[in-house]
Design a protein around this motif. Sequence first.
Motif, short mmCIF file in Angstrom:
data_model
loop_
_atom_site.label_atom_id
_atom_site.label_comp_id
_atom_site.label_asym_id
_atom_site.label_seq_id
_atom_site.Cartn_x
_atom_site.Cartn_y
_atom_site.Cartn_z
N ASP A 416 -1.17 5.85 7.68
CA ASP A 416 -1.15 7.07 6.85
C ASP A 416 -1.14 6.71 5.36
O ASP A 416 -1.97 5.92 4.92
N ALA A 417 -0.19 7.27 4.60
CA ALA A 417 -0.18 7.08 3.14
C ALA A 417 -0.04 5.62 2.74
O ALA A 417 -0.56 5.19 1.70
N TYR A 418 0.63 4.82 3.57
CA TYR A 418 0.80 3.41 3.24
C TYR A 418 -0.55 2.67 3.22
O TYR A 418 -0.69 1.64 2.56
N GLY A 419 -1.52 3.18 3.96
CA GLY A 419 -2.83 2.54 4.00
C GLY A 419 -3.48 2.47 2.63
O GLY A 419 -4.18 1.50 2.31
N TYR A 420 -3.25 3.51 1.81
CA TYR A 420 -3.82 3.50 0.46
C TYR A 420 -3.23 2.36 -0.37
O TYR A 420 -3.94 1.72 -1.15
N TRP A 421 -1.95 2.13 -0.22
CA TRP A 421 -1.30 1.06 -0.98
C TRP A 421 -1.83 -0.31 -0.55
O TRP A 421 -2.05 -1.19 -1.39
N ILE A 422 -2.06 -0.49 0.74
CA ILE A 422 -2.62 -1.76 1.21
C ILE A 422 -4.03 -1.96 0.66
O ILE A 422 -4.41 -3.06 0.24
N GLY A 423 -4.81 -0.88 0.62
CA GLY A 423 -6.14 -0.96 0.05
C GLY A 423 -6.11 -1.38 -1.42
O GLY A 423 -6.93 -2.19 -1.87
N LEU A 424 -5.16 -0.82 -2.17
CA LEU A 424 -5.01 -1.19 -3.58
C LEU A 424 -4.67 -2.67 -3.73
O LEU A 424 -5.19 -3.36 -4.62
N ILE A 425 -3.80 -3.16 -2.86
CA ILE A 425 -3.41 -4.56 -2.92
C ILE A 425 -4.61 -5.47 -2.65
O ILE A 425 -4.83 -6.48 -3.34
N VAL A 426 -5.43 -5.10 -1.67
CA VAL A 426 -6.63 -5.89 -1.35
C VAL A 426 -7.58 -5.90 -2.54
O VAL A 426 -8.14 -6.95 -2.91
#
Length: 454
Positions: A416-426
């Motif tokens: 969910d919302a955490y996926g966006y943060w992982i994408g930013l980190i990548v």
Amino acid sequence: MNQTHTWKQKVKMMLHILLPIFITQVAMQFMVFFDTVMSGNFNKENLAGVAIGASLWTPVYTGVSGIFLGVTPIVAQALGARKKDRIASSVIQSGYLAVAFGFVLILAGAFAIEPILQAMSLEPDVAEVATHYLHYLGIGVVPVLIYTVLRASIDGLGQTRVTMFITLLSFPINVLLNYMLIFGKFGFPALGGAGSGLATSITYIIIMLIAIWFMKQNDGMRELGMLSMFEKINWLTWKEVLRIGTPIGLSIFFEVSIFAIVTLLMSNYDTITIASHQAAMNFASLLYMLPLSVAMSLTILVGFEVGAKRYEDAKQYARLGIGSAIGLSALCAVLLFLFSSDVAALYNPEPEVRALTQTFLFYAIFFQLSDAIAAPIQGTLRGYKDVNAVFIIAFISYWVIGLPTGYALAEFTDLDAYGYWIGLIVGLAFGAVGLFARLAVIERKAKQGTLKEA
């Protein structure tokens, strides 16, 4: 600024430039921090409204103001090359350009704000706060762009303590205005989160006036002819500023806007998620001021050395800055891991908001390592006036890799919302690798004597 000959002298010179910039950046970010914290303590709807408004305003402001950060390497290289007669004209022409951009932004905002907000799935109270917040910010658009030009010029001359003092003077004013206008103190109306927008605009006006006063009163500035007379518009100078500044502005825009887009995409979640995400992102932005300050210092120092064609000195400053940023950001990451609960409690007292904010903060830890590499290299490349490559790398890493990855993880997995943060980190990690490779190319060209003068 002066030429340095030993590592000890370089450390001393870098601290002389860096510390005032860091204090300035932290103070400016604290203005946003207090906007967010004080709005959150009004209620969560105002925190979410300011989050949405800031997500629309911040990428536009940072992108446009980034254009005028191009003044810093222009001034620094002119100083290093002993071409002081070019500095005053570059500043005044950049000021004209800032006014033009400011009025275009105001006009665009007048037509675009309400349709954009209406297209989003926002609760009515949140949308109303965001609308008023943005309208109040419009008052300070022209002043803050003019100040950006003046600040970039002062920093480019190595007088970073001046902008530090200006910011420190304005910081308590901003907090007081927030207190008065958000909560309705001393007879003022309680405007809620929207009041932070008005407080910010008034602060922009104040720091612009103080910077103008300094340039008119300082002996060194008067000797350079700063703001001593009006000139006709010089299209060639405008072209130079835009040639250097536009890629800088676009690269900053691509970096900042992806964070804003993520916040806007999160408008599909509930108010608690929006508020928690914004609180965590706000604190992560505060921590980012450390590598960003190193980057701004390197633009000045490297630009000065490149202007004098002392490429080995420029390389040494780059290594010193990157190493410092990595060490300090790693320390910040450890502290954030240990005290994430206390940080989350600053933003909102409600248990659900606090718990979710703390979880988002754990993801922010990983931002620190990539930023510690990427930001100083960006600053170094800008010192070389190598800005187009930074722009391309920023676009690919954030928009081609980071955002699609985050969207896919958020929409098609249980993250969910955490996926966006992982994408930013990548995306940030890819950008750090790309920038490091580009710096190696530029330094090799400088060593071989094949580096083209921008």
